[in-house]
Write a protein that holds these residues in place. Sequence first.
Motif, PDB file in Angstrom:
ATOM      1  N   LEU A   1      47.776  36.222  25.027  1.00 30.00           N
ATOM      2  CA  LEU A   1      47.186  35.439  26.128  1.00 30.00           C
ATOM      3  C   LEU A   1      47.265  36.168  27.459  1.00 30.00           C
ATOM      4  O   LEU A   1      46.307  36.173  28.228  1.00 30.00           O
ATOM      5  N   LYS A   2      48.409  36.795  27.717  1.00 27.15           N
ATOM      6  CA  LYS A   2      48.578  37.454  29.021  1.00 27.15           C
ATOM      7  C   LYS A   2      47.563  38.588  29.176  1.00 27.15           C
ATOM      8  O   LYS A   2      47.031  38.811  30.265  1.00 27.15           O
ATOM      9  N   GLY A   3      47.267  39.277  28.099  1.00 28.16           N
ATOM     10  CA  GLY A   3      46.261  40.338  28.148  1.00 28.16           C
ATOM     11  C   GLY A   3      44.898  39.779  28.530  1.00 28.16           C
ATOM     12  O   GLY A   3      44.155  40.380  29.312  1.00 28.16           O
ATOM     13  N   ILE A   4      44.572  38.610  27.977  1.00 32.09           N
ATOM     14  CA  ILE A   4      43.292  37.962  28.303  1.00 32.09           C
ATOM     15  C   ILE A   4      43.267  37.574  29.784  1.00 32.09           C
ATOM     16  O   ILE A   4      42.266  37.774  30.482  1.00 32.09           O
ATOM     17  N   VAL A   5      44.391  37.056  30.262  1.00 32.35           N
ATOM     18  CA  VAL A   5      44.472  36.681  31.686  1.00 32.35           C
ATOM     19  C   VAL A   5      44.305  37.921  32.558  1.00 32.35           C
ATOM     20  O   VAL A   5      43.542  37.908  33.538  1.00 32.35           O
ATOM     21  N   ASP A   6      44.996  39.011  32.215  1.00 34.80           N
ATOM     22  CA  ASP A   6      44.883  40.242  33.018  1.00 34.80           C
ATOM     23  C   ASP A   6      43.430  40.693  33.121  1.00 34.80           C
ATOM     24  O   ASP A   6      42.951  41.071  34.188  1.00 34.80           O
ATOM     25  N   GLU A   7      42.741  40.622  31.993  1.00 37.44           N
ATOM     26  CA  GLU A   7      41.337  41.026  31.987  1.00 37.44           C
ATOM     27  C   GLU A   7      40.503  40.108  32.887  1.00 37.44           C
ATOM     28  O   GLU A   7      39.689  40.564  33.686  1.00 37.44           O
ATOM     29  N   ALA A   8      40.752  38.809  32.749  1.00 39.28           N
ATOM     30  CA  ALA A   8      40.000  37.837  33.556  1.00 39.28           C
ATOM     31  C   ALA A   8      40.229  38.081  35.043  1.00 39.28           C
ATOM     32  O   ALA A   8      39.307  37.987  35.854  1.00 39.28           O
ATOM     33  N   LEU A   9      41.477  38.384  35.397  1.00 39.16           N
ATOM     34  CA  LEU A   9      41.830  38.450  36.820  1.00 39.16           C
ATOM     35  C   LEU A   9      41.299  39.694  37.522  1.00 39.16           C
ATOM     36  O   LEU A   9      41.349  39.779  38.748  1.00 39.16           O
ATOM     37  N   GLU A  10      40.766  40.631  36.771  1.00 40.97           N
ATOM     38  CA  GLU A  10      40.126  41.781  37.423  1.00 40.97           C
ATOM     39  C   GLU A  10      38.993  41.303  38.319  1.00 40.97           C
ATOM     40  O   GLU A  10      38.543  42.013  39.208  1.00 40.97           O
ATOM     41  N   ASP A  11      38.568  40.094  38.043  1.00 39.95           N
ATOM     42  CA  ASP A  11      37.358  39.571  38.655  1.00 39.95           C
ATOM     43  C   ASP A  11      37.606  38.253  39.396  1.00 39.95           C
ATOM     44  O   ASP A  11      36.681  37.473  39.565  1.00 39.95           O
ATOM     45  N   CYS A  12      38.863  37.976  39.788  1.00 39.69           N
ATOM     46  CA  CYS A  12      39.180  36.669  40.390  1.00 39.69           C
ATOM     47  C   CYS A  12      39.933  36.828  41.704  1.00 39.69           C
ATOM     48  O   CYS A  12      41.163  36.732  41.752  1.00 39.69           O
ATOM     49  N   PRO A  13      39.211  37.006  42.802  1.00 39.60           N
ATOM     50  CA  PRO A  13      39.857  37.283  44.083  1.00 39.60           C
ATOM     51  C   PRO A  13      40.712  36.140  44.630  1.00 39.60           C
ATOM     52  O   PRO A  13      41.597  36.378  45.454  1.00 39.60           O
ATOM     53  N   SER A  14      40.471  34.910  44.187  1.00 40.09           N
ATOM     54  CA  SER A  14      41.224  33.795  44.773  1.00 40.09           C
ATOM     55  C   SER A  14      42.651  33.685  44.231  1.00 40.09           C
ATOM     56  O   SER A  14      43.489  32.998  44.811  1.00 40.09           O
ATOM     57  N   ILE A  15      42.937  34.345  43.122  1.00 40.65           N
ATOM     58  CA  ILE A  15      44.268  34.201  42.504  1.00 40.65           C
ATOM     59  C   ILE A  15      45.323  34.992  43.271  1.00 40.65           C
ATOM     60  O   ILE A  15      45.193  36.194  43.477  1.00 40.65           O
ATOM     61  N   GLN A  16      46.373  34.271  43.682  1.00 38.77           N
ATOM     62  CA  GLN A  16      47.468  34.930  44.404  1.00 38.77           C
ATOM     63  C   GLN A  16      48.672  35.189  43.526  1.00 38.77           C
ATOM     64  O   GLN A  16      49.415  36.134  43.738  1.00 38.77           O
ATOM     65  N   SER A  17      48.912  34.294  42.560  1.00 34.69           N
ATOM     66  CA  SER A  17      50.084  34.525  41.709  1.00 34.69           C
ATOM     67  C   SER A  17      49.863  34.002  40.296  1.00 34.69           C
ATOM     68  O   SER A  17      49.000  33.148  40.057  1.00 34.69           O
ATOM     69  N   VAL A  18      50.654  34.566  39.385  1.00 33.17           N
ATOM     70  CA  VAL A  18      50.590  34.178  37.974  1.00 33.17           C
ATOM     71  C   VAL A  18      52.007  33.856  37.514  1.00 33.17           C
ATOM     72  O   VAL A  18      52.926  34.660  37.720  1.00 33.17           O
ATOM     73  N   LEU A  19      52.183  32.663  36.945  1.00 34.07           N
ATOM     74  CA  LEU A  19      53.485  32.311  36.375  1.00 34.07           C
ATOM     75  C   LEU A  19      53.393  32.496  34.867  1.00 34.07           C
ATOM     76  O   LEU A  19      52.439  32.031  34.237  1.00 34.07           O
ATOM     77  N   VAL A  20      54.391  33.146  34.292  1.00 35.61           N
ATOM     78  CA  VAL A  20      54.325  33.482  32.878  1.00 35.61           C
ATOM     79  C   VAL A  20      55.487  32.844  32.105  1.00 35.61           C
ATOM     80  O   VAL A  20      56.659  33.088  32.409  1.00 35.61           O
ATOM     81  N   VAL A  21      55.127  32.013  31.142  1.00 37.69           N
ATOM     82  CA  VAL A  21      56.119  31.397  30.257  1.00 37.69           C
ATOM     83  C   VAL A  21      56.402  32.386  29.130  1.00 37.69           C
ATOM     84  O   VAL A  21      55.468  32.973  28.587  1.00 37.69           O
ATOM     85  N   LYS A  22      57.665  32.545  28.776  1.00 38.23           N
ATOM     86  CA  LYS A  22      57.980  33.421  27.645  1.00 38.23           C
ATOM     87  C   LYS A  22      57.906  32.587  26.377  1.00 38.23           C
ATOM     88  O   LYS A  22      58.621  31.617  26.214  1.00 38.23           O
ATOM     89  N   ARG A  23      57.008  32.949  25.471  1.00 32.64           N
ATOM     90  CA  ARG A  23      56.916  32.199  24.229  1.00 32.64           C
ATOM     91  C   ARG A  23      57.097  33.096  23.004  1.00 32.64           C
ATOM     92  O   ARG A  23      57.807  32.743  22.081  1.00 32.64           O
ATOM     93  N   ILE A  24      56.423  34.252  22.988  1.00 30.33           N
ATOM     94  CA  ILE A  24      56.484  35.047  21.752  1.00 30.33           C
ATOM     95  C   ILE A  24      57.301  36.333  21.933  1.00 30.33           C
ATOM     96  O   ILE A  24      57.406  37.141  21.021  1.00 30.33           O
ATOM     97  N   ASN A  25      57.900  36.500  23.109  1.00 28.93           N
ATOM     98  CA  ASN A  25      58.717  37.690  23.384  1.00 28.93           C
ATOM     99  C   ASN A  25      57.977  38.988  23.144  1.00 28.93           C
ATOM    100  O   ASN A  25      58.523  39.929  22.577  1.00 28.93           O
TER     101      ASN A  25
END
Length: 635
Positions: free
Chosen positions: A186-210
């Motif tokens: 999921l985090k990889g998908i978010v990273d890809e998405a955020l290349e194109d999202c100027p409004s995002i200031q921060s990302v909180l990440v839950v540890k689920r699969i280590n």
Amino acid sequence: MSNYHIKHLEEYFQVYRKSVRNPESFWEEVAEEHFLWRKRWDNALSWDFSKPEVKWFEGAKLNITENCIDRHLNTRGDKTAIIFEPNDPNEAAQHITYKQLHDRVCRFANVLKEQGIQKGDRVCIYLPMIPELAISVLACARIGAIHSVVFAGFSSTALSTRINDSDCKMVITSDGSYRGSKTIDLKGIVDEALEDCPSIQSVLVVKRINSDIQMKEGRDHWLQPLLDEAYHDCEPEIMDSEDPLFILYTSGSTGKPKGMVHSSGGYMVYTAYTFKNVFQYRENDVYWCTADIGWITGHSYIVYGPLANGATTVMFEGVPSYPDFGRFWEIVDKHQVNQFYTAPTAIRALAKEGVDYVEKYDLSSLKVLGTVGEPINEEAWHWYDDNVGKKKSPIVDTWWQTETGGIMISPIPFATPTKPTYATLPFIGIQPALMDENGKEIKGNQVDGRLCIKFPWPSMARTIWGDHQRYKDTYFSAFENMYFTGDGALRDEVGYYRITGRVDDVIIVSGHNLGTAPIEDAINEHPAVAESAIVGFPHDIKGNALYGYVILKDTGEYRRHDNLRKEINQLITEQIGPIAKLDKIQFTQGLPKTRSGKIMRRILRKIASKDTSNLGDTSTLLNPEVVQEIIDNAL
Ligand code: WT7
């Protein structure tokens, strides 16, 4: 006492009559007696469908989390609010009490504040079905931030479109997710998405699969250390009844997804009231809805409706087929589930695997069964009734939509006699109408038409984020002074409703609402594709599957390439998600078009369904000759 809990058919009719004779005073009574308001409303309802504008409980002040959590602490503090059942049956289930939920939501809310999130800010939540999903939703609501949950099966493109549409400031995600025997990055998908999202200031990440993931300095933060430091109490932000609670995207027949905006007060009252009655929830029952919180069903009937009633609600992380097709029934047995709510597509998939999986488990705790998302066929209905409910648990076939916020047409179990494939009677306060193509209401019984709603109900969406005109055009323009649902329906001799399906270009695949336009846009991005058209065709398990007609730029070169089908589906997966993949792709020289250039999907639908005996009037076509070519090459 208001009529909060309906138990008999007579009572239903009585309460229904009251609710439509004087809706304002009816809903005021429900709102007054069963919820915690910081200030009473000045006006129960004002509305004008021509604008459209609808306001319920205007002037009232509240916080929905105070209603879903705090007010239960004295009486139900140690009661389980959420049972979390992990993907892996060998991992222990978690029982989160109302007290613990309060603590976790407050800490999370304080983390949001520390990260600069304020009332009215939009927060995108892209998480698997783990407790943090429900907790982050509630944490946003606690501080008045508007949550926008994006189903974690959507692709990075779909995610960035949704983030940008409402200018979200933050994304909440996890390092990854479990799905049966697979893990998803999921985090990889978010990273890809955020290349194109100027409004995002921060990302909180839950540890689920280590998993080993990239954390972007200054932007990404692991959640747990922040929670550990956060204070365990957080005063709720006091909201106006009409303040937006959340945005949830739904596909439209054209263009980009629509961000449906839901209110605080009306949404709370209606989801709580419908939950209580449609599932006949009683104290100490265990209720389980198998939907994902990424859809409206999860918002209204995993989180808000159940918690507003102090219920115990199950959250399941996994899939019905893992480790085998008995998983649902194992969970029902293990947690002694009393109300079970799922989708026809799941029922059909499980029915196909045979009854042995069902019979291995003790399902005697079940009292009410529910279905939602698409029309349920008679065979699936009976399989569910016979094998899961053992003919003693009424099936509530609940019709509603992302836009309606709550259940609109449904039996009330033990009151309304059920009838296979019928959603039966309008819920309390709901005034349906069937309309003909000329905009006239069709009265009487044994008729069919386009399903509209005549009068506002508390949980209806108030607008489309950033595009009120589109809200008006989509829902309030087809029929004057009516909310148009986009569905067709028939009304039988006793007034029961049966939903017959979409009358627009939305196709419901496995209960997921898919617009044709975004899929066609994805296909058309392939360099070999000139044009495409998508239609639905009947599918045994999915209800509908997608059939694509594709015109290539250079047929000679590409026709033999089997890879082309794969590439097209790959593009769709990237742009929308795997749920929108096509089952069949037919390459064609042309598409049937009207003289004004509109694709005649009616014809394409018939060909895809192998029903070409009567194609109707094709005389208005610009190019009638393509029809035979398409029939000859149909898959
Ligand atoms: C569309 C809304 C509401 C939660 C899930 C779907 C179809 C929904 C039923 C039902 C026949 C149904 C309609 C509706 N639909 N429930 N019981 N019988 N059709 O929400 O994604 O907004 O889709 O789902 O076509 O318009 P959604």
